[in-house]
Scaffold this motif. Structure first.
Motif, PDB file in Angstrom:
ATOM      1  N   ALA A 125      54.460 -74.274   2.036  1.00 33.19           N
ATOM      2  CA  ALA A 125      54.548 -72.832   2.270  1.00 33.19           C
ATOM      3  C   ALA A 125      55.650 -72.250   1.414  1.00 33.19           C
ATOM      4  CB  ALA A 125      54.825 -72.531   3.737  1.00 33.19           C
ATOM      5  N   VAL A 126      55.509 -70.985   1.100  1.00 33.63           N
ATOM      6  CA  VAL A 126      56.562 -70.257   0.410  1.00 33.63           C
ATOM      7  C   VAL A 126      57.002 -69.146   1.346  1.00 33.63           C
ATOM      8  CG1 VAL A 126      54.968 -68.723  -0.828  1.00 33.63           C
ATOM      9  CG2 VAL A 126      57.231 -69.164  -1.765  1.00 33.63           C
ATOM     10  N   ALA A 127      58.325 -69.002   1.521  1.00 30.35           N
ATOM     11  CA  ALA A 127      58.852 -68.092   2.533  1.00 30.35           C
ATOM     12  C   ALA A 127      60.095 -67.382   2.024  1.00 30.35           C
ATOM     13  CB  ALA A 127      59.180 -68.862   3.815  1.00 30.35           C
ATOM     14  N   GLU A 169      63.164 -67.039  12.155  1.00 31.48           N
ATOM     15  CA  GLU A 169      61.820 -66.507  12.377  1.00 31.48           C
ATOM     16  C   GLU A 169      60.870 -66.754  11.205  1.00 31.48           C
ATOM     17  OE1 GLU A 169      59.527 -62.375  13.748  1.00 31.48           O
ATOM     18  OE2 GLU A 169      61.662 -62.323  13.232  1.00 31.48           O
ATOM     19  N   ILE A 170      61.324 -66.496   9.974  1.00 29.54           N
ATOM     20  CA  ILE A 170      60.423 -66.623   8.826  1.00 29.54           C
ATOM     21  C   ILE A 170      59.972 -68.072   8.629  1.00 29.54           C
ATOM     22  CG2 ILE A 170      62.268 -66.897   7.100  1.00 29.54           C
ATOM     23  CD1 ILE A 170      60.498 -65.171   5.212  1.00 29.54           C
ATOM     24  N   ILE A 195      69.956 -71.821   4.738  1.00 27.57           N
ATOM     25  CA  ILE A 195      70.252 -73.129   5.321  1.00 27.57           C
ATOM     26  C   ILE A 195      70.462 -72.985   6.824  1.00 27.57           C
ATOM     27  CG2 ILE A 195      71.936 -75.001   5.425  1.00 27.57           C
ATOM     28  CD1 ILE A 195      70.183 -75.132   2.936  1.00 27.57           C
ATOM     29  N   GLU A 196      71.222 -71.991   7.218  1.00 23.24           N
ATOM     30  CA  GLU A 196      71.469 -71.756   8.639  1.00 23.24           C
ATOM     31  C   GLU A 196      70.161 -71.469   9.376  1.00 23.24           C
ATOM     32  OE1 GLU A 196      74.336 -68.654   8.969  1.00 23.24           O
ATOM     33  OE2 GLU A 196      75.845 -69.728   7.786  1.00 23.24           O
ATOM     34  N   ALA A 197      69.266 -70.725   8.736  1.00 22.84           N
ATOM     35  CA  ALA A 197      67.974 -70.414   9.354  1.00 22.84           C
ATOM     36  C   ALA A 197      67.138 -71.675   9.547  1.00 22.84           C
ATOM     37  CB  ALA A 197      67.223 -69.402   8.500  1.00 22.84           C
TER      38      ALA A 197
END
Length: 247
Positions: A125-127, A169-170, A195-197
């Motif tokens: 996936a690309v996000a 979320e993403i 990174i945190e996400a």
């Protein structure tokens, strides 16, 4: 414990890796985002004060309006919240001009890594929070009539989400559309907020330190930090482990 051991041990705890999620700007593409943010500051603050370190710490990876507010606030601009929308609009206009002028290029190591992961048969996936990501990836041709965007089975770039990075979320949305549990995904990011996400989403976080910012990525919680994606051991990925190639 070494970086390699940390990444491997955490991957084992989180089960075998089977899918990859990629950020765009700074990971796949050398895009003119930072330049656009800097040049759009004219009339709001001194553009020379907008350093790469400031971009990485306050803007990279965030939705446009959030990034605009964070930059103005960091620069001490009065009434930053009120001026953020205008600054974001100026930045978008400048970015579109730079894209049309051809100021977008892919990182060769990223293209090699995407091809290698794809050859394993892994879903990818690309996000990116950027609403310009799709347009930029379509400019990168892979041959046989395919663009870089076509390399990914899932695309969640530019979606209108409730919260931007460092909220996960993403990435959780990307994992859901890949139909892969977050624990089986690794995320490739170049920004501390990304990174945190990834960590907040209980995913393995791979940091790409293209700007000599490895320490920032490690501090954000990256499981493994490399300066080039060529450093990743593809043969280990076949067994679901993320680690560095032996030197």
């Amino acid at each position: 414990m070494t970086i390699r051991e940390t990444a491997e041990s955490r991957s084992e705890q989180m089960q075998t890796l089977t899918a990859a999620i990629f950020d765009v700007d700074g990971v796949l593409l050398a895009s003119p985002h930072e330049r656009a943010w800097r040049e759009a500051l004219k009339g709001f603050a001194d553009p020379d004060r907008f350093t790469t370190a400031m971009y990485e710490a306050h803007v990279a990876g965030k939705p446009r309006l959030s990034g605009a507010f964070a930059a103005l606030e960091a620069l001490g601009v009065p009434d930053a919240m009120r001026q953020a929308a205008a600054y974001a609009e100026h930045k978008q206009k400048r970015l579109e001009e730079l894209i049309h002028a051809g100021s977008v290029a892919a990182f060769p190591d990223a293209l090699r890594f995407v091809r290698a992961v794809g050859a394993l048969g892994w879903p990818m996936a690309v996000a990116s929070s950027s609403k310009n990501a799709n347009q930029m990836m379509r400019l990168i041709h892979l041959g046989a009539g395919r663009s870089l965007l076509d390399a990914f089975s899932v695309n969640v770039c530019g979606r209108d989400l409730r919260q931007g990075k460092p909220n996960p979320e993403i990435f959780l949305l990307a994992a859901a559309e890949l139909r892969v549990a977050p624990a089986h995904c690794f995320v490739v990011e170049d920004a501390p907020a990304g990174i945190e996400a990834a960590r907040a989403g209980r995913m393995t976080a791979l940091g790409v330190a293209r700007l000599r910012d490895a320490a920032l990525l490690r501090a954000a919680g990256a499981d493994l930090v490399v300066t080039s994606l060529d450093e990743i051991a593809i043969d280990e990925l076949t067994d679901g482990r993320l680690c560095r190639r032996p030197t």
